[in-house]
Design a protein around this motif. Structure first.
Motif, short mmCIF file in Angstrom:
data_model
loop_
_atom_site.label_atom_id
_atom_site.label_comp_id
_atom_site.label_asym_id
_atom_site.label_seq_id
_atom_site.Cartn_x
_atom_site.Cartn_y
_atom_site.Cartn_z
N PRO A 29 -12.37 -21.20 -5.63
CA PRO A 29 -11.59 -20.45 -6.24
C PRO A 29 -11.77 -20.36 -7.78
O PRO A 29 -12.05 -21.44 -8.41
CB PRO A 29 -10.28 -20.56 -5.95
N GLY A 30 -11.76 -19.27 -8.46
CA GLY A 30 -11.98 -18.96 -9.95
C GLY A 30 -10.47 -19.82 -10.49
O GLY A 30 -9.60 -19.80 -10.05
N SER A 39 -7.29 -16.81 -7.40
CA SER A 39 -7.06 -16.20 -6.21
C SER A 39 -6.90 -17.24 -4.81
O SER A 39 -7.57 -18.42 -4.89
CB SER A 39 -8.04 -15.10 -5.74
N ARG A 43 -13.85 -17.20 -3.94
CA ARG A 43 -14.80 -15.96 -4.39
C ARG A 43 -15.97 -16.00 -3.40
O ARG A 43 -16.31 -17.04 -2.81
CB ARG A 43 -15.07 -16.41 -5.84
N LEU A 59 -19.36 -10.34 -7.76
CA LEU A 59 -18.84 -11.68 -7.61
C LEU A 59 -17.58 -11.17 -6.93
O LEU A 59 -16.95 -10.29 -7.66
CB LEU A 59 -18.47 -12.66 -8.62
N ASP A 61 -13.64 -11.78 -6.22
CA ASP A 61 -12.50 -12.43 -6.21
C ASP A 61 -11.54 -11.97 -5.57
O ASP A 61 -10.98 -10.95 -6.18
CB ASP A 61 -12.38 -13.00 -7.64
#
Length: 73
Positions: A29-30, A39, A43, A59, A61
């Motif tokens: 996850p970012g 999120s 991702r 990308l 997300d």
């Protein structure tokens, strides 16, 4: 997340809805600037298709896509 959960799923791109056509990799996850995960879904590095049939590397997300570069075949 399995491929059947990803392929053909629609996500929001900069100019409208995109369909995920292929998944290259699942990414962690970012992280937002406040240290939280952007999120919970994680991702993806994927290939998406717009309504005109153009393909892009992106990308993903959550339900949003960031287009990286077009795929010219």
């Amino acid at each position: 997340m399995t491929l059947t959960d990803v392929i053909d799923r629609e996500v929001l791109g900069p100019d409208g809805t995109l369909r995920i056509a292929a998944m290259y990799a699942a990414l962690p996850p970012g992280i937002e600037s406040n240290g939280r995960h952007a999120s919970q879904r994680g991702r993806l590095y994927a290939e998406v298709v717009d309504h005109a049939g153009r393909r892009w590397q992106a990308l993903i997300d959550g339900d949003r896509a960031e287009l990286l570069e077009p795929l010219d075949f």
